[in-house]
Write a protein that holds these residues in place. Structure first.
Motif, short mmCIF file in Angstrom:
data_model
loop_
_atom_site.label_atom_id
_atom_site.label_comp_id
_atom_site.label_asym_id
_atom_site.label_seq_id
_atom_site.Cartn_x
_atom_site.Cartn_y
_atom_site.Cartn_z
N ALA A 1 0.83 -1.21 0.00
CA ALA A 1 0.00 0.00 0.00
C ALA A 1 0.87 1.26 0.00
CB ALA A 1 -0.93 0.00 1.20
N LYS A 2 0.39 2.26 -0.72
CA LYS A 2 1.04 3.56 -0.78
C LYS A 2 0.03 4.62 -0.35
CE LYS A 2 4.23 2.59 -4.56
NZ LYS A 2 4.72 3.08 -5.85
N LYS A 3 0.54 5.85 -0.17
CA LYS A 3 -0.35 6.92 0.27
C LYS A 3 0.06 8.23 -0.42
CE LYS A 3 -2.25 8.76 4.56
NZ LYS A 3 -2.21 8.65 6.02
N LEU A 4 -0.94 8.95 -0.91
CA LEU A 4 -0.76 10.31 -1.44
C LEU A 4 -1.49 11.25 -0.49
CD1 LEU A 4 -1.55 10.33 -5.28
CD2 LEU A 4 0.62 10.83 -4.20
N GLU A 5 -0.90 12.42 -0.21
CA GLU A 5 -1.53 13.38 0.70
C GLU A 5 -1.42 14.80 0.14
OE1 GLU A 5 -0.85 12.17 5.16
OE2 GLU A 5 1.06 12.05 4.09
N ILE A 6 -2.48 15.58 0.35
CA ILE A 6 -2.46 16.99 -0.02
C ILE A 6 -3.14 17.80 1.08
CG2 ILE A 6 -2.39 16.72 -2.53
CD1 ILE A 6 -5.51 17.31 -2.40
N GLU A 7 -2.84 19.09 1.09
CA GLU A 7 -3.55 20.05 1.94
C GLU A 7 -3.93 21.23 1.06
OE1 GLU A 7 -1.53 21.26 5.50
OE2 GLU A 7 -1.32 19.20 6.22
N VAL A 8 -5.17 21.65 1.16
CA VAL A 8 -5.66 22.79 0.38
C VAL A 8 -6.23 23.81 1.35
CG1 VAL A 8 -7.28 23.55 -1.41
CG2 VAL A 8 -6.21 21.29 -1.58
N GLU A 9 -5.70 25.04 1.31
CA GLU A 9 -6.25 26.10 2.15
C GLU A 9 -7.44 26.71 1.45
OE1 GLU A 9 -3.74 28.93 4.09
OE2 GLU A 9 -2.08 27.50 4.22
N VAL A 10 -8.51 26.93 2.21
CA VAL A 10 -9.73 27.56 1.67
C VAL A 10 -10.10 28.75 2.55
CG1 VAL A 10 -10.57 25.45 0.56
CG2 VAL A 10 -11.25 25.93 2.91
N SER A 11 -10.84 29.67 1.97
CA SER A 11 -11.25 30.88 2.72
C SER A 11 -12.53 30.67 3.51
CB SER A 11 -11.45 32.04 1.73
OG SER A 11 -10.23 32.31 1.08
N SER A 12 -13.31 29.65 3.14
CA SER A 12 -14.57 29.38 3.83
C SER A 12 -14.30 28.84 5.24
CB SER A 12 -15.37 28.32 3.07
OG SER A 12 -15.64 28.76 1.76
N PRO A 13 -15.19 29.15 6.20
CA PRO A 13 -15.04 28.61 7.55
C PRO A 13 -15.12 27.08 7.55
CG PRO A 13 -16.70 30.35 7.50
CD PRO A 13 -16.34 30.04 6.07
N ALA A 14 -14.37 26.44 8.42
CA ALA A 14 -14.31 24.98 8.47
C ALA A 14 -15.68 24.35 8.65
CB ALA A 14 -13.36 24.53 9.59
N ASP A 15 -16.51 24.90 9.56
CA ASP A 15 -17.84 24.31 9.81
C ASP A 15 -18.70 24.33 8.55
OD1 ASP A 15 -17.22 23.71 12.44
OD2 ASP A 15 -18.19 25.50 13.25
N LYS A 16 -18.69 25.44 7.85
CA LYS A 16 -19.50 25.58 6.63
C LYS A 16 -18.98 24.63 5.54
CE LYS A 16 -21.32 29.24 3.67
NZ LYS A 16 -21.24 30.66 3.32
N PHE A 17 -17.67 24.55 5.39
CA PHE A 17 -17.06 23.68 4.37
C PHE A 17 -17.40 22.21 4.67
CE2 PHE A 17 -13.87 21.93 1.55
CZ PHE A 17 -13.82 22.86 0.54
N TRP A 18 -17.28 21.83 5.94
CA TRP A 18 -17.57 20.45 6.35
C TRP A 18 -19.04 20.12 6.10
CZ3 TRP A 18 -15.73 15.91 7.02
CH2 TRP A 18 -16.40 14.96 7.79
N GLU A 19 -19.92 21.05 6.45
CA GLU A 19 -21.35 20.82 6.28
C GLU A 19 -21.69 20.52 4.83
OE1 GLU A 19 -25.18 23.63 6.68
OE2 GLU A 19 -23.90 23.60 8.46
N ILE A 20 -21.12 21.28 3.91
CA ILE A 20 -21.42 21.08 2.49
C ILE A 20 -20.80 19.78 1.98
CG2 ILE A 20 -19.58 22.27 1.24
CD1 ILE A 20 -22.83 23.54 0.44
#
Length: 150
Positions: free
Chosen positions: A2-21
């Motif tokens: 098994a292998k793993k790829l990882e990314i992080e993307v910064e967004v301007s939307s609040p975390a709660d709102k982004f998670w909800e959608i």
């Protein structure tokens, strides 16, 4: 192996709102992203909790993949984390296993979306899933733009 790829993307939307959608992606993604998703249907469960199974029909023009069935393995609203396994579809003709994980973390007024995928190739000729990684980055950026407008 098994292998793993990882990314992080910064967004301007609040975390709660982004998670909800993201948690409402079954209904919202085909409406927001018709160029990527033809439909997403809940086959088993509520589409949000562990054990739920969703069928995703991708839009024309999405390379390699027309259909995927995924099963939610982890659903942790408190930590804004979800993980699922692809259990059916074209992805499994390239990978023995394919398990994306997504987490949304607060950062200032916005958020950081951490996306990773653990996968095992069927053979060495199969490429790493960088195209799928690029699709994830594009989706998070477009979703952020959508949330900032709506």
């Amino acid at each position: 192996m098994a292998k793993k790829l990882e990314i992080e993307v910064e967004v301007s939307s609040p975390a709660d709102k982004f998670w909800e959608i993201l948690r409402d992606s079954t209904d919202l993604f085909p409406k927001i992203f018709p160029q990527q998703y033809k439909s997403i249907q809940v086959i088993e469960g509520d589409g949000k909790s562990v054990g739920s199974i969703r069928a995703i029909n991708y839009a024309e023009g999405i390379p390699f993949v027309k259909f995927a069935k995924e099963k939610i393995e982890v659903a942790d609203d408190a930590n804004k984390l979800v993980s699922y396994s692809v259990i059916e579809g074209e992805i499994l003709s390239y990978y023995k296993s394919f398990r994306p994980t997504l987490q949304v973390l607060s950062k200032g007024d916005g958020a950081v979306v951490k996306w990773s995928v653990e996968y095992e190739k069927l053979n060495e000729e199969v490429p790493d899933p960088e195209l799928i990684q690029e699709m994830a980055i594009q989706t998070f950026k477009e979703l952020d733009a959508y949330l900032l407008k709506n």
